[in-house]
Every structure is written in C-alpha cells, then in structure tokens.
Design a protein around this motif. Structure first.
Motif, PDB file in Angstrom:
ATOM      1  N   ALA A 185       0.877  -1.377  -0.196  1.00 37.76           N
ATOM      2  CA  ALA A 185       0.105  -0.039  -0.019  1.00 37.76           C
ATOM      3  C   ALA A 185       0.766   0.975  -0.013  1.00 37.76           C
ATOM      4  CB  ALA A 185      -0.935  -0.042   1.200  1.00 37.76           C
ATOM      5  N   ILE A 186       0.482   2.276  -0.588  1.00 40.96           N
ATOM      6  CA  ILE A 186       1.255   3.440  -0.699  1.00 40.96           C
ATOM      7  C   ILE A 186       0.039   4.603  -0.289  1.00 40.96           C
ATOM      8  CG2 ILE A 186       2.334   5.488  -1.934  1.00 40.96           C
ATOM      9  CD1 ILE A 186       3.095   3.027  -3.971  1.00 40.96           C
ATOM     10  N   GLY A 187       0.221   5.411   0.890  1.00 39.46           N
ATOM     11  CA  GLY A 187      -0.652   6.175   1.309  1.00 39.46           C
ATOM     12  C   GLY A 187      -0.495   7.101   1.999  1.00 39.46           C
ATOM     13  N   ASN A 188      -1.168   7.748   3.023  1.00 40.66           N
ATOM     14  CA  ASN A 188      -0.833   8.673   4.089  1.00 40.66           C
ATOM     15  C   ASN A 188      -1.357   8.217   5.395  1.00 40.66           C
ATOM     16  OD1 ASN A 188      -0.445  11.194   2.179  1.00 40.66           O
ATOM     17  ND2 ASN A 188      -2.158  10.156   1.334  1.00 40.66           N
ATOM     18  N   PHE A 189      -0.512   8.441   6.418  1.00 33.44           N
ATOM     19  CA  PHE A 189      -0.787   7.908   7.895  1.00 33.44           C
ATOM     20  C   PHE A 189      -2.194   8.757   8.481  1.00 33.44           C
ATOM     21  CE2 PHE A 189       3.502   6.365   8.190  1.00 33.44           C
ATOM     22  CZ  PHE A 189       3.184   5.136   8.468  1.00 33.44           C
ATOM     23  N   TYR A 190      -3.006   8.048   9.188  1.00 36.37           N
ATOM     24  CA  TYR A 190      -3.996   8.704   9.971  1.00 36.37           C
ATOM     25  C   TYR A 190      -3.985   7.820  11.331  1.00 36.37           C
ATOM     26  CZ  TYR A 190      -8.527   9.984  11.780  1.00 36.37           C
ATOM     27  OH  TYR A 190      -9.407  10.405  12.597  1.00 36.37           O
ATOM     28  N   ASN A 319      -8.301  20.819  16.166  1.00 34.07           N
ATOM     29  CA  ASN A 319      -7.623  20.537  14.842  1.00 34.07           C
ATOM     30  C   ASN A 319      -7.502  18.876  14.631  1.00 34.07           C
ATOM     31  OD1 ASN A 319      -6.979  23.123  14.633  1.00 34.07           O
ATOM     32  ND2 ASN A 319      -5.508  22.977  16.299  1.00 34.07           N
ATOM     33  N   LYS A 320      -8.523  18.078  15.048  1.00 33.96           N
ATOM     34  CA  LYS A 320      -8.466  16.766  14.659  1.00 33.96           C
ATOM     35  C   LYS A 320      -8.452  16.424  13.310  1.00 33.96           C
ATOM     36  CE  LYS A 320     -10.174  15.193  19.116  1.00 33.96           C
ATOM     37  NZ  LYS A 320     -11.254  14.372  19.705  1.00 33.96           N
ATOM     38  N   PRO A 321      -7.591  15.817  12.555  1.00 36.55           N
ATOM     39  CA  PRO A 321      -7.463  15.789  11.200  1.00 36.55           C
ATOM     40  C   PRO A 321      -8.402  14.751  10.533  1.00 36.55           C
ATOM     41  CG  PRO A 321      -5.859  14.392  12.156  1.00 36.55           C
ATOM     42  CD  PRO A 321      -6.235  15.365  13.285  1.00 36.55           C
ATOM     43  N   THR A 322      -9.406  15.040   9.463  1.00 41.16           N
ATOM     44  CA  THR A 322     -10.002  14.168   8.790  1.00 41.16           C
ATOM     45  C   THR A 322      -9.129  13.128   8.391  1.00 41.16           C
ATOM     46  OG1 THR A 322     -10.245  15.455   6.924  1.00 41.16           O
ATOM     47  CG2 THR A 322     -11.903  15.705   8.492  1.00 41.16           C
ATOM     48  N   PRO A 323      -9.782  11.887   8.074  1.00 42.20           N
ATOM     49  CA  PRO A 323      -9.042  10.856   7.322  1.00 42.20           C
ATOM     50  C   PRO A 323      -8.550  11.176   5.927  1.00 42.20           C
ATOM     51  CG  PRO A 323     -10.902   9.835   8.602  1.00 42.20           C
ATOM     52  CD  PRO A 323     -10.970  11.132   8.456  1.00 42.20           C
ATOM     53  N   PRO A 324      -7.641  11.068   5.695  1.00 43.29           N
ATOM     54  CA  PRO A 324      -7.010  11.214   4.321  1.00 43.29           C
ATOM     55  C   PRO A 324      -7.388  10.253   3.337  1.00 43.29           C
ATOM     56  CG  PRO A 324      -5.297  10.398   5.545  1.00 43.29           C
ATOM     57  CD  PRO A 324      -6.345  10.364   6.267  1.00 43.29           C
ATOM     58  N   GLU A 325      -7.013  10.622   1.993  1.00 42.85           N
ATOM     59  CA  GLU A 325      -7.189   9.487   0.983  1.00 42.85           C
ATOM     60  C   GLU A 325      -6.230   8.404   1.063  1.00 42.85           C
ATOM     61  OE1 GLU A 325      -7.426  11.215  -3.000  1.00 42.85           O
ATOM     62  OE2 GLU A 325      -9.206  12.630  -2.472  1.00 42.85           O
ATOM     63  N   ASN A 326      -6.522   7.077   0.530  1.00 44.79           N
ATOM     64  CA  ASN A 326      -5.509   6.300   0.769  1.00 44.79           C
ATOM     65  C   ASN A 326      -5.046   6.229   2.351  1.00 44.79           C
ATOM     66  OD1 ASN A 326      -5.660   5.816  -2.037  1.00 44.79           O
ATOM     67  ND2 ASN A 326      -4.455   7.372  -2.498  1.00 44.79           N
ATOM     68  N   GLN A 343     -12.908   0.859   7.533  1.00 42.62           N
ATOM     69  CA  GLN A 343     -12.705   0.258   6.243  1.00 42.62           C
ATOM     70  C   GLN A 343     -13.630   0.613   4.878  1.00 42.62           C
ATOM     71  OE1 GLN A 343     -14.745  -3.574   5.642  1.00 42.62           O
ATOM     72  NE2 GLN A 343     -15.799  -3.484   7.530  1.00 42.62           N
ATOM     73  N   HIS A 344     -14.359   1.469   5.486  1.00 45.28           N
ATOM     74  CA  HIS A 344     -15.230   2.104   4.474  1.00 45.28           C
ATOM     75  C   HIS A 344     -14.784   3.477   4.072  1.00 45.28           C
ATOM     76  CE1 HIS A 344     -17.906  -1.418   4.177  1.00 45.28           C
ATOM     77  NE2 HIS A 344     -18.146  -1.079   5.333  1.00 45.28           N
ATOM     78  N   LYS A 345     -13.694   4.200   4.702  1.00 51.56           N
ATOM     79  CA  LYS A 345     -13.223   5.175   4.445  1.00 51.56           C
ATOM     80  C   LYS A 345     -11.815   5.521   3.896  1.00 51.56           C
ATOM     81  CE  LYS A 345     -15.567   7.063   8.744  1.00 51.56           C
ATOM     82  NZ  LYS A 345     -15.635   7.167  10.122  1.00 51.56           N
ATOM     83  N   GLY A 346     -11.632   4.579   2.742  1.00 51.90           N
ATOM     84  CA  GLY A 346     -10.387   4.739   1.972  1.00 51.90           C
ATOM     85  C   GLY A 346      -9.319   3.851   2.710  1.00 51.90           C
ATOM     86  N   LEU A 347      -9.557   2.872   3.633  1.00 53.58           N
ATOM     87  CA  LEU A 347      -8.509   2.279   4.579  1.00 53.58           C
ATOM     88  C   LEU A 347      -7.709   1.210   3.470  1.00 53.58           C
ATOM     89  CD1 LEU A 347      -7.367   1.495   7.006  1.00 53.58           C
ATOM     90  CD2 LEU A 347      -8.896  -0.294   7.261  1.00 53.58           C
ATOM     91  N   LYS A 348      -6.222   1.696   3.336  1.00 50.04           N
ATOM     92  CA  LYS A 348      -5.375   0.856   2.578  1.00 50.04           C
ATOM     93  C   LYS A 348      -4.508   0.078   3.513  1.00 50.04           C
ATOM     94  CE  LYS A 348      -6.701   2.755  -1.536  1.00 50.04           C
ATOM     95  NZ  LYS A 348      -7.333   1.885  -2.275  1.00 50.04           N
ATOM     96  N   ALA A 349      -4.369   0.229   4.602  1.00 46.71           N
ATOM     97  CA  ALA A 349      -3.251  -0.581   5.299  1.00 46.71           C
ATOM     98  C   ALA A 349      -3.449  -0.249   6.818  1.00 46.71           C
ATOM     99  CB  ALA A 349      -1.772  -0.388   4.823  1.00 46.71           C
ATOM    100  N   ILE A 350      -2.782  -1.203   7.792  1.00 48.67           N
ATOM    101  CA  ILE A 350      -2.882  -0.715   8.994  1.00 48.67           C
ATOM    102  C   ILE A 350      -1.468  -1.195   9.517  1.00 48.67           C
ATOM    103  CG2 ILE A 350      -5.333  -1.455   9.390  1.00 48.67           C
ATOM    104  CD1 ILE A 350      -4.431  -4.056  10.587  1.00 48.67           C
TER     105      ILE A 350
END
Length: 753
Positions: A185-190, A319-326, A343-350
C-alpha cells in the motif's frame, strides 16, 4: 534496595529524552551502589560495536564518541558471554582494552552485565572502582536486576531514538515491524490516538504556548465541574468520608505547585497534553518510590486525576484531522473494531505499534485483503502524523516519506499486485483441481462482520466455518431464538444447495461477551467453547433449536462443536442436539432435516482419540490457529512470544499430517479452517496431506485456487515429504518460498507478480 530499584526504573521510564534518561540513571546507580563510576554502552549492530552513551565517572568528552567492538575489551566480553563479568583488577585482564580518552586508568575493579531484551543484547551496564576488589554477590545481583528491569525501557527508548534519526536522514528511511497481512500500500498515515490515557500521550512541542495555556485552563475548569457533579450525585449514597476523594482532587487541581509546573512546561514549548503527562508522571514516580503503602497508593489518584484532565484536553482539540485519501491507519493497538470503523473510509493498510500477528484484527485484515504490520515498537504516534509512506506487508517494512526512486519502485510493484489480483479472478468460477486431476473443496470462513454479504463468495462452494459468536458479541444481551433464526436463515440461504457449517457459540479466551463476563487468570486454558455451552444448556439448546428451525426447507446445515477435548463432551453435546431436534420436530408441521455434527480438532488431546471420536461424529475440522497455540504452548495474542507462534513449525505440520492419515483410516471427512489454509504454501501442504476441504477468508480463495490449479499433486507430495523432514519453521518457510518461486508462483509470497 527494592525502593531504590523502583525509583531508578520509574525515573528512567518517565524521562522523555534518551540521553538524559541514561545519564540520570548511571548517576543514580553509582550512588545506590556507593561506587566511583557507572557507565552504559548501547549496541550498534550496523557498526558492530558498543557506543559509550552515558557515564558518571568517565570523561564527559568521550560520551557518544568512544566505541568498543563486539569482540573487544571487557565490555565486548560481557556482550559475547551474555552474562555478568566481575573482575578485581580489570587492567591486568587479557581482554582489557585501553582507551585513553575515557580516562579510566585509576579504576581497577570492574563489574559489567548485559542489558538483554528478547534474546538481543541492547547494551552493557558497568560499574568501576579504584580499589582492586571483586564486587560482592549482592552488588552483582543488584546490577543484574536493574539491567533486566531497564531492558524494556531502553528497548523502547532506543526505538524512539532510531526513528528520530531515521526521519532526519535524507536517504532511504524505514521502520521494521512484523508482517501481519500480506500486500502493498502507498498512502498517508492517519493516527488513531487512545482516549484519555496519559501513558499513550506522545510528547509534542508547539510554537504557540499561549493557546495551549488557554486549552489547559479550560480543561481544568471542566474537570472541577465534573468532580462537583459526581460528588453531588453520590451525596447520601456513600459515606461522607468516601466523598473526600473528590474534594482532594479539587485541592490538587487548585494546588499552585501542580498547576504552575504544568504551565511552566507549556511555556518552554510542550503542548498541554505533553506538559500534563510530564508533571503527573513525575509525581507518580515520587509517590511510587516511597516505602509507605498509603502514599504509594496515592499515585493511582494522581494518575486518575491526570486522565480526567486529559479527557477534556482531548475534547478541546479542535484540530483533529479528517481521514486522508489512501489512508494508512496507525494506532497503539489496531483492533478489529477500529478496522471496521475505517474500512469504508479509504483504508489501504494498518500499522499497529503493539499487538500480535495472530490477533482478530490481523485475521480481519487478511479477510479484507488489507496489508498489516504489527509490533512496530514503542514509537511516538505523533511521529507518523501527516506523513506519507509505503507499507510492505510481506517484509514488514514501513518506508517513511519515501524518496522518488523508492516510490517509483513500489508503484511498479503495486501495479503488478493489481494485475495479479485481476489474473486470479479468472479462476473464481473454476474448480480447485491440480494439473494432474487432484481436487479439493475451497470453502468460506464467514461471520467476522455483523452482516453476511453473499457477494463475497469469490468462488467458494459453501461455508466451512460460520462464527456464530460475533452476533452474540454485538448485542447487550443473549439474542433470542427468533433473532437467531432470522440471522441463520439468511446465511443458509446464501448457499442453498451447498454445505454451511455453523460453529456453536465459541466465547471465552480473548472473545468476551459484555453481558456475560468471565474473569480467569488463564482464559485460554479455562472456561471457553463447548465447556461454557455444556455448563449452560439453556443457551446451547436455544442456539441449536434456532439453527434447526432456520434449516427447515433447506437442509444444508452442519453443526460444529468447538474446543472439544474428549469423548464425554461429544456425548453430552450430541445428546442436547438430539433433544433440540426432537423438540423442533414435534413443533413443526414439515419434516426437519437432521444435520451432520462435527468437531473442531484444536486441543492436542483429541489427536490421540481420533478413532473413538470418528465413531461419534460425521466430520472433523482442524482449527489450526488454536491447535498451533496449544501444541507450542504459545499465547497467540501475546506479543512477547508471538515469534514462537508458527503453524509451519515441524511439530504442527507433523501433527496435521498424523490427523490426515488417521482420518483416511477412519474414512471420515476432514477439513481445516485456520489461517494456514489461506496461505499458498499452507494450502499446498494440506492438499498433499489429504485434507478434503479448506476453509478461508473470501479474499484468498481465488489466490489459493490459482496456486492449486498451477501445480501437480505429485509435486505437492514431494514438497510435503521434504518439509516433514525439516527441523525448524524457518527452514520450512524458506523451502516453500523457494519451491513456489520455481513453480512461477512467487508473487503469492512476496511483493510483485
């Protein structure tokens, strides 16, 4: 000495900076042992040397500069032997290495002990003295004890330090974890932060202390209000003196010292949560390090108060961030419920800092085809915030803010993974049969989600395991018979002409019902599975009745009993199933089909009773997860021993093979429904052993089917014969991966196609 030891360890764990923590620690050890020098060296495995990190007695200019090779000097000798070395006159010892820059020529006596964490030498703790003498047994015991106590703290602190250094580097940066679920997976940490636990707060600095001061003051006001409301609600319900705790909490909040210390931390740059953590934990250390039991117990009150203030600080955070894409979800411990939430919010990896590769979260991640990395270590969660990364679920590597070359490399591998996923879809509707005609049935593991989605069949020809406990776990009381009938009928209808194996209620161990609490010292060896339902026939009978009534007009139900350890349990369970059958038959106007009854083979004792058990049931199904756990005596949810849990362990493979051989003798149907079935190498071995059915998550059915359709049964038997002669799980893994590569199937066990 115990109080001194406790104080040193608590103080070390509370200090946020590793260098400062080490320096304070050596000073405290030197004082406690009334010696003239204490030093600590940390291991650098890349450079293969021990680096002097802190000392009270050696030259300050040598700190961070003097390195002693793993095979050099007395420090190296301690590391090599992995035991304490006590020498009266160190300078006359043949292994003594002179290092003029440390200025130790006046010291003669030397005592060193290794700092070991999970079989790995992290460093050396040593004390020295001018007088030539051997340190006493009590002194040696104290140093060994403190090194053992500090090992985990140093391991955690070292991990934090390594990460911070990696992030500062311009070149390829990565953090190593334990592979949990394969994939890329390539993405952004949440970051999912734990709620209101000071121990989970990651220390963070900010540029605007004034705003943090206001946030802290508002949180204190709200905490005081809560305390007054709690006190008012309990007025008259509990004795007056018991209400004093709330008044004491208010006094502590109003204390000039406590509030002023937190504000002082904020003024030097810490955010409000970090300042609260630093001050509260400092008081906890002071209280817990005294001998008086009453004062030590006040540390609990301090922690409770700190967590109450922290709750309101977290509520103040706008300032809680919203879940990012990927999204790459990272948490202290990723749970199955967290995965379900995102899992329905663009979850790519854990990514989970703690937790084991055999947890329900990992099982769910595999079912969803989501890469997972576990056991990353005690790294501050804030270190991941707002960073992009590459997740390699095959190797357990996390590439932080990857450079262009690394990103391009993995983008290519991801494209290959996607292509492979599309290719395997070609066999979804084809039978699972080898090139030379050996067939095996691939079934579905279902029930992890509240709803069963029959669109997720992915070529399965039935359900080999339906976990009935999940609906029980998601309610506030036991579900009624009617509720269970509705649910079971939907599941049975999803495969109307194919078998659906429903496991009776399997709770206990790590699966708890909120309305049926079970408190045990050793839950995995305690009251769980069939043991609970036989003790509560009223629960068991209602469930079996619901299954039988749901099966009317369909006739595809099979019932499976979990956690069976002997024939008596089978006799008792079959008697109750027969009772339920006669009750439902008498109440029904139409014929009621009598289902097949089978048992799970997961307790080692049943391996030696297969002949007797085969006469009492219609089929066997191996639960390889628990069978591995019990055969190897490894709690599969315990991260400390997680590396020992391996279903490819020779003992496990030989046990599985013995079960298959005996099942063939008894002419009884045999399946396997653990995670081993969903892995290409595991499926290959189980096919060769002679298992009739394999049950797995939907995501892996096409992958396993593709592998089986691209090999010969005779090849699989040869591979199995070789694996059964190997002596370690690592040898088995290496050999299987090598054989899959030779068969052109390497893309199923590593990144790429």
């Amino acid at each position: 000495m115990l109080t001194t030891l406790r104080r040193i360890v608590l103080a070390f764990g509370q200090e946020p900076e590793l260098d400062t923590a080490l320096q304070n620690m050596v000073g405290q050890v030197k004082t406690a042992m009334t010696t003239e020098c204490c030093s600590v060296y940390l291991a650098d495995y890349e450079q293969e040397h021990f680096l002097l990190m802190a000392s009270d007695g050696l030259a300050k200019a040598s700190l961070g500069r003097v390195a002693i090779g793993f095979s050099e000097g007395l420090v190296g000798l301690v590391g090599q032997r992995e035991e304490p070395i006590n020498i009266a006159n160190a300078q006359q010892h043949p292994r003594f290495k002179e290092a003029p820059e440390v200025q130790e020529e006046d010291f003669n006596a030397f005592l060193g002990t290794p700092i070991i964490h999970q079989r790995r030498v992290l460093g050396i703790l040593s004390v020295q003295q001018k007088q030539a003498r051997e340190f006493s047994e009590n002194e040696e015991a104290f140093l060994v004890t403190i090194a053992a106590q500090l090992a985990i703290a140093i391991a955690n602190a070292e991990t934090k330090g390594i990460l911070s250094r990696n992030i500062k580097q311009k070149n390829r940066q990565y953090v190593q974890g334990i592979p949990g679920s394969p994939g890329l997976a390539i993405g952004n940490f949440y970051v999912s932060y734990p709620k209101a636990q000071l121990s989970s707060v990651s220390l963070t600095k900010v540029h605007q202390p004034s705003s943090q001061t206001k946030v802290f003051q508002h949180a204190v006001i709200k905490t005081k209000r809560d305390l007054r409301q709690m006190s008012d609600r309990m007025q008259g319900a509990i004795p007056e003196d018991a209400l004093d705790i709330f008044e004491m909490y208010e006094h502590m909040l109003e204390s000039a010292s406590l509030g002023d210390e937190i504000l002082a931390k904020i003024n030097i740059g810490w955010n409000a949560e970090s300042a609260l953590k630093l001050v509260i934990e400092q008081y906890v250390v002071q209280f817990e390090s005294v001998d008086d039991l009453y004062i030590r117990e006040r540390a609990t009150d301090i922690k409770d108060l700190g967590n109450r203030v922290l709750f309101h600080l977290q509520q103040e955070d706008i300032n809680k961030p919203t879940p990012p894409e990927n999204m790459i979800l990272v948490a202290q411990e990723v749970t199955a419920s967290l995965i379900a939430e995102y899992q329905h919010k663009g979850l790519k990896a854990i990514v989970s800092l703690s937790g084991s590769t055999n947890s329900h979260a990992v099982i769910l991640a595999r079912a969803l085809g989501i890469p997972a990395i576990m056991g990353v270590g005690n790294i501050p969660l804030s270190s991941f915030q707002q960073k992009n990364a590459i997740i390699d679920g095959y190797s357990g590597e996390i590439f932080l803010s990857p450079d262009t070359a690394t990103l391009n490399e993995y983008q290519h591998l991801v494209r290959e993974e996607d292509e492979l996923q599309e290719i395997v879809k070609q066999v979804i509707d084809l039978p699972a049969i080898t090139k030379d005609g050996k067939s095996i049935e691939l079934l579905l593991n279902a029930g992890l989600g509240a709803e069963f989605d029959d669109s997720m069949k992915n070529g399965a020809i039935g359900i080999g395991l339906y976990r009935t406990e999940i609906p029980f776990m998601e309610r506030s009381c036991f579900p009624s018979e009617l509720e269970q009938i509705t649910l079971y009928k939907k599941v049975l209808n999803s495969f109307p002409r194919q078998p659906v194996v429903m496991r009776t209620l399997d709770v206990g161990g790590d699966k708890a019902l909120p309305y049926f609490p079970i408190s045990e010292d050793n839950p995995f060896l305690g009251w769980r599975g069939i043991r609970i339902t036989l003790d509560h026939p009223e629960i068991f009978l209602v469930q079996v009745r619901a299954m039988l009534r749901a099966n009317i007009g369909l006739g595809n139900l099979e019932i499976m009993l979990p956690m069976v350890s002997g024939t008596t349990e089978v006799d008792d369970a079959v008697r109750l199933i027969n009772q339920a059958y006669f009750e439902v038959s008498n109440e029904s106007d139409v014929a009621v089909a009598k289902p097949k009854v089978g048992i799970m083979l997961e307790v080692p004792s049943v391996i030696f009773q297969l002949s007797e058990l085969a006469k009492k049931v219609d089929f066997f199904s191996v639960g390889s997860n628990d069978l591995t756990q019990y055969l190897l005596a490894v709690d599969r949810n315990n991260s400390r021993v997680a590396p020992l849990f391996d279903s490819y362990h020779p003992a496990v493979l030989r046990a599985l093979n013995k079960i298959a051989e005996q099942a063939q003798v008894e002419l009884i149907e045999l399946s396997l429904c653990g995670e081993l079935a969903s892995e290409p190498g595991g499926a290959l071995l189980l096919l060769a052993m002679g298992y009739d059915k394999l049950s797995m998550n939907a995501h892996n059915i096409p992958r396993v089917k593709w592998v089986l359709r691209h090999l010969d049964y005779k090849q699989a038997q040869l591979i199995l014969s070789h694996c059964l002669m190997l002596s370690t799980a690592k040898q088995v893994h290496n050999y299987l991966n090598e054989q899959l590569e030779l068969l052109g199937l390497g893309g199923f066990v590593r990144a790429g196609k």
